[in-house]
Design an enzyme around this catalytic site. Structure first.
Site, PDB file in Angstrom:
ATOM      1  N   TYR A 229      19.405 -32.058  31.842  1.00 49.35           N
ATOM      2  CA  TYR A 229      18.843 -32.087  30.617  1.00 49.35           C
ATOM      3  C   TYR A 229      18.434 -33.361  29.993  1.00 49.35           C
ATOM      4  O   TYR A 229      17.656 -33.579  29.177  1.00 49.35           O
ATOM      5  CB  TYR A 229      19.883 -31.379  29.379  1.00 49.35           C
ATOM      6  CG  TYR A 229      19.561 -30.043  29.595  1.00 49.35           C
ATOM      7  CD1 TYR A 229      18.463 -29.372  28.922  1.00 49.35           C
ATOM      8  CD2 TYR A 229      20.547 -29.178  30.083  1.00 49.35           C
ATOM      9  CE1 TYR A 229      18.235 -27.879  28.908  1.00 49.35           C
ATOM     10  CE2 TYR A 229      20.266 -27.674  30.129  1.00 49.35           C
ATOM     11  CZ  TYR A 229      19.190 -27.136  29.593  1.00 49.35           C
ATOM     12  OH  TYR A 229      18.720 -25.776  29.741  1.00 49.35           O
ATOM     13  N   VAL A 240      23.667 -26.835  24.754  1.00 48.62           N
ATOM     14  CA  VAL A 240      24.775 -26.154  24.985  1.00 48.62           C
ATOM     15  C   VAL A 240      24.517 -24.694  24.564  1.00 48.62           C
ATOM     16  O   VAL A 240      25.052 -24.130  23.603  1.00 48.62           O
ATOM     17  CB  VAL A 240      26.257 -26.558  24.654  1.00 48.62           C
ATOM     18  CG1 VAL A 240      26.581 -27.700  25.794  1.00 48.62           C
ATOM     19  CG2 VAL A 240      25.979 -27.026  23.217  1.00 48.62           C
ATOM     20  N   HIS A 241      23.276 -24.109  25.038  1.00 52.92           N
ATOM     21  CA  HIS A 241      22.650 -23.025  24.382  1.00 52.92           C
ATOM     22  C   HIS A 241      23.674 -21.960  24.042  1.00 52.92           C
ATOM     23  O   HIS A 241      23.660 -21.102  22.837  1.00 52.92           O
ATOM     24  CB  HIS A 241      21.731 -22.396  25.391  1.00 52.92           C
ATOM     25  CG  HIS A 241      20.722 -22.949  26.108  1.00 52.92           C
ATOM     26  ND1 HIS A 241      19.614 -23.342  25.240  1.00 52.92           N
ATOM     27  CD2 HIS A 241      20.699 -23.868  27.148  1.00 52.92           C
ATOM     28  CE1 HIS A 241      19.096 -24.292  26.166  1.00 52.92           C
ATOM     29  NE2 HIS A 241      19.431 -24.303  27.327  1.00 52.92           N
ATOM     30  N   ASP A 242      24.596 -21.385  24.989  1.00 56.82           N
ATOM     31  CA  ASP A 242      25.196 -20.283  24.807  1.00 56.82           C
ATOM     32  C   ASP A 242      26.424 -20.654  23.656  1.00 56.82           C
ATOM     33  O   ASP A 242      26.883 -19.534  23.033  1.00 56.82           O
ATOM     34  CB  ASP A 242      26.076 -19.830  26.090  1.00 56.82           C
ATOM     35  CG  ASP A 242      24.963 -19.202  27.126  1.00 56.82           C
ATOM     36  OD1 ASP A 242      23.959 -18.845  26.553  1.00 56.82           O
ATOM     37  OD2 ASP A 242      25.232 -19.184  28.350  1.00 56.82           O
TER      38      ASP A 242
END
Ligand code: BDR
Ligand code: CA
Length: 317
Positions: A229, A240-242
């Site tokens: 990233y 940290v999408h999730d």
């Protein structure tokens, strides 16, 4: 107290999301189900067990689900982001869980947890939507037991795995269409454009590493993903999408949502797997004959520092 079921394909950011649920005293984690995605099913399942073991959660039932999409083969995994083992090639930092998988599959486990739940349950799908589509198709009666489905997926106007599509939706567009368009359970979609705005930087990761042994382990897991990233974003940080979707699941309203009719492009071609959110006014929609019957809440904004602080304060240990 929020009763949760997580459907996941760990995945480095999935590990952060599972950790967030484990570390939250106001979460009753009923079960974790696994799906193919970032890596294959055997590895996502092993990784989910290991993250739970890091938090001493021998009690949470884990069941494996789909190893492929509903209709077409999965074009490719996301090892270039999450490493060969799905956890940045550092899965061996985590303890093995003594309790293995439940003697049932993901859909059966979700159905039985929902049927026996005293209160409505929030489902948090943070991988391809295959298991959730199968659950709703095979067990329609459980809909009434679902409080909300909070999904990490899609991107309003942007993609990551292709120019237009986000990985979770692109991995099984037919399943995503079933869940987002054909079903009628209260749904929140947390898309890429918002998860990117919630990027955590090097200072945030340093604070997490200094917070205690679990925080340090999470930061060690994220090293290769962070490099990916950082190269992508041009800053030292990670998306940290999730974990952002999980934060909304645990603390409803942390993200600002707007409701839109959505559709999922399932045709072959460059737009396959794209979520199309109809952001026109109701008047414009009416004029073009869109009935707009199914609307999904799409996360569009947040107090970004409050989200980062929520994640850090809970994950610090
Ligand atoms: C999503 O895809 C996966 O690689 C991540 O774990 C996340 O669920 C982001 O597009
Ligand atoms: Ca994921």
């Amino acid at each position: 107290m929020t009763a949760l079921i997580i459907d996941t394909d760990p995945g480095v950011d999935d590990a952060f999301a599972i950790a967030l649920a484990c570390a939250s005293p106001d979460v009753d984690l009923l079960g974790v189900t696994t799906v193919f995605g970032n890596v294959g099913l055997a590895m996502t399942t092993r990784n989910a067990l290991r993250v739970l073991a890091l938090y001493g959660r021998e009690d949470v039932p884990v069941a494996a689900g789909a190893d492929r999409p509903l209709v077409y083969p999965h074009p490719h995994r996301a090892r270039y982001v999450h490493g060969e083992d799905g956890l940045g090639n550092r899965a061996d930092l985590l303890p093995e869980r003594a309790t293995g998988v439940a003697g049932t599959d993901a859909v059966a486990l979700m159905a039985s947890l929902l049927e026996s739940a005293a209160e409505p349950v929030t489902i948090v799908p943070i991988g391809p939507l295959t298991n959730i589509a199968l659950l709703l198709a095979a067990h329609p009666a459980v809909r009434g037991k679902i409080e909300r489905v909070v999904i990490m997926g899609g991107g309003v106007g942007i993609g990551n795995v292709t120019a237009a599509a986000e990985f979770n939706i692109w991995s099984d567009p037919e399943a995503a269409r079933r869940v987002l368009v054909e079903e009628d359970v209260p749904t929140v979609l947390v898309p890429l454009d918002l998860t990117h705005r919630c990027t955590v930087d090097g200072a945030w990761l340093d604070r997490l590493a200094a917070s205690g042994p679990r925080g340090r382990t999470l930061v060690e897991l994220i090293a290769a993903y962070r490099e990916f990233y950082s190269r992508n974003l041009g800053i030292d940080g990670s998306v940290v999408h999730d974990a952002v979707a999980m934060a909304e699941a645990i603390s409803p309203g942390l993200l600002v949502t707007e409701t839109y009719p959505v559709d999922v492009e399932c045709a072959p071609g460059p737009a396959r797997g794209t979520v199309i959110a109809d952001r026109r006014s109701a008047i414009a929609r009416d004029r073009s004959g869109v009935d707009g019957s199914r609307e999904v809440a799409v996360a569009v904004d947040a107090d970004l520092d409050a989200v980062r602080e929520f994640l850090l304060s809970r994950l610090s240990s």
